[in-house]
Design a protein around this motif. Sequence first.
Motif, mmCIF file in Angstrom:
data_model
loop_
_atom_site.group_PDB
_atom_site.id
_atom_site.type_symbol
_atom_site.label_atom_id
_atom_site.label_comp_id
_atom_site.label_asym_id
_atom_site.label_seq_id
_atom_site.Cartn_x
_atom_site.Cartn_y
_atom_site.Cartn_z
ATOM 1 N N ALA A 152 0.830 -1.203 0.000
ATOM 2 C CA ALA A 152 0.000 0.000 0.000
ATOM 3 C C ALA A 152 0.865 1.255 0.000
ATOM 4 O O ALA A 152 0.572 2.234 -0.697
ATOM 5 C CB ALA A 152 -0.929 -0.008 1.214
ATOM 6 N N ALA A 153 1.938 1.220 0.774
ATOM 7 C CA ALA A 153 2.840 2.370 0.834
ATOM 8 C C ALA A 153 3.513 2.612 -0.504
ATOM 9 O O ALA A 153 3.701 3.762 -0.922
ATOM 10 C CB ALA A 153 3.886 2.156 1.923
ATOM 11 N N ILE A 154 3.885 1.528 -1.199
ATOM 12 C CA ILE A 154 4.541 1.679 -2.497
ATOM 13 C C ILE A 154 3.596 2.314 -3.506
ATOM 14 O O ILE A 154 3.994 3.170 -4.304
ATOM 15 C CB ILE A 154 5.059 0.314 -2.990
ATOM 16 N N VAL A 155 2.324 1.915 -3.492
ATOM 17 C CA VAL A 155 1.337 2.545 -4.368
ATOM 18 C C VAL A 155 1.341 4.052 -4.143
ATOM 19 O O VAL A 155 1.345 4.860 -5.081
ATOM 20 C CB VAL A 155 -0.073 1.963 -4.115
ATOM 21 N N ASN A 156 1.359 4.429 -2.882
ATOM 22 C CA ASN A 156 1.340 5.836 -2.497
ATOM 23 C C ASN A 156 2.617 6.551 -2.896
ATOM 24 O O ASN A 156 2.598 7.653 -3.462
ATOM 25 C CB ASN A 156 1.144 5.904 -0.979
ATOM 26 N N GLN A 157 3.739 5.922 -2.614
ATOM 27 C CA GLN A 157 5.028 6.573 -2.815
ATOM 28 C C GLN A 157 5.393 6.692 -4.284
ATOM 29 O O GLN A 157 6.011 7.684 -4.696
ATOM 30 C CB GLN A 157 6.107 5.821 -2.036
ATOM 31 N N VAL A 158 5.045 5.691 -5.082
ATOM 32 C CA VAL A 158 5.310 5.776 -6.518
ATOM 33 C C VAL A 158 4.548 6.952 -7.122
ATOM 34 O O VAL A 158 5.062 7.687 -7.979
ATOM 35 C CB VAL A 158 4.925 4.458 -7.224
ATOM 36 N N ALA A 159 3.323 7.166 -6.658
ATOM 37 C CA ALA A 159 2.537 8.309 -7.142
ATOM 38 C C ALA A 159 3.175 9.620 -6.701
ATOM 39 O O ALA A 159 3.387 10.533 -7.519
ATOM 40 C CB ALA A 159 1.106 8.211 -6.627
ATOM 41 N N ASN A 160 3.527 9.720 -5.414
ATOM 42 C CA ASN A 160 4.076 10.977 -4.898
ATOM 43 C C ASN A 160 5.469 11.280 -5.440
ATOM 44 O O ASN A 160 5.894 12.441 -5.436
ATOM 45 C CB ASN A 160 4.105 10.945 -3.371
ATOM 46 N N ALA A 161 6.189 10.250 -5.908
ATOM 47 C CA ALA A 161 7.508 10.474 -6.492
ATOM 48 C C ALA A 161 7.426 11.283 -7.782
ATOM 49 O O ALA A 161 8.439 11.793 -8.269
ATOM 50 C CB ALA A 161 8.205 9.139 -6.756
ATOM 51 N N LYS A 162 6.237 11.407 -8.337
ATOM 52 C CA LYS A 162 6.019 12.207 -9.548
ATOM 53 C C LYS A 162 5.489 13.600 -9.215
ATOM 54 O O LYS A 162 5.030 14.314 -10.103
ATOM 55 C CB LYS A 162 5.038 11.477 -10.462
ATOM 56 N N GLY A 163 5.549 13.957 -7.937
ATOM 57 C CA GLY A 163 5.025 15.247 -7.500
ATOM 58 C C GLY A 163 5.897 16.405 -7.920
ATOM 59 O O GLY A 163 6.837 16.264 -8.720
#
Length: 332
Positions: A152-163
């Motif tokens: 779940a954290a990876i789903v979140n972090q992969v998205a936020n890495a494109k912030g």
Amino acid sequence: MYGGGYIFDEPNGKQLREEQQHDDPEKLAVFEERIARGEKIEPGDWMPTEYRRQLIRLIEQHAHSEIIGALPEGTWITRAPGFKRKLALIAKVQDEIGHGQLLYNAAETLGKSREAMINDLLSGKSKYSNVFNYPAESWADVTVIGFLIDAAAIVNQVANAKGSYGPYCRALERICYEESFHLKQGHDALITLATGTPAQREMLQDALNRWWQPIMHFFGPPDKSSQHSEKLMQWKVKMASNDDMRNQFLDAYVPKLWELGLTLPDPNLKKNAATGRWEYTDPDWNEFFKVIGGDGPCNKERLNVRKWAEEHGRWVRKALMNPKEERALPVA
């Protein structure tokens, strides 16, 4: 391990609009044009007051979650089954603490000191992920944390890495690389229990049943009730909606559990073939806000551990800040 697209204690829309009125309109227009072009914002660049505030809140909460999140797994290092799993868990806990340091560094570039962030954590003012206020009762709990919560954290972090904020994105790129190994570790432990003895499968199933609601809470409340502003999405502080991230997680990991013959404690959980979206029983959001508010099973325990570490490590920090000053070692 544990990032959050959900930013706790956000202001309401009226407060957000009032704060935006204090920003220079011309600078704001240039800022938004840069983000629309996909440029990264760096610490020395001009940024809106609310952008800075929300980023501090997001990154700080993520850092706290990494540090607090290491605690339930850390208690199992000496009890992990076998020498190799003990070594792997030690390495993982070390990684999580390192992730916290990276994130505190990123948050400091926005103007808030680490001391202030730690003080806000210990006082309860600053939040961290809901999932770390539950006990790890068995090795299967550590397995569920290592596989599903990391996933779940990876789903979140992969998205936020494109912030849009450069220091946070760069920290997340490194964190995601290491998290991929953590996920493999969790998956290996999951397969071992799922294909093991009846007692092992029963232990794993029990852990899944207890952790499912906290995991469904992980991404935050449904979009229809979330206070997140469209402006934060436009500024790429938040990269995906709570429901979209939850759906992505379910899409990737529920089939893996079902393939192993495991069940999940939600009779309504199914994928709608027409919409491509998952349908499920809405978890108890009152429980979520109760835990976030400090009244979960392990809230006090987790913060007490951090308070103990802060107090007993103070002499080390003082020595590092004043290396030329002679100090007697503390009496044990």
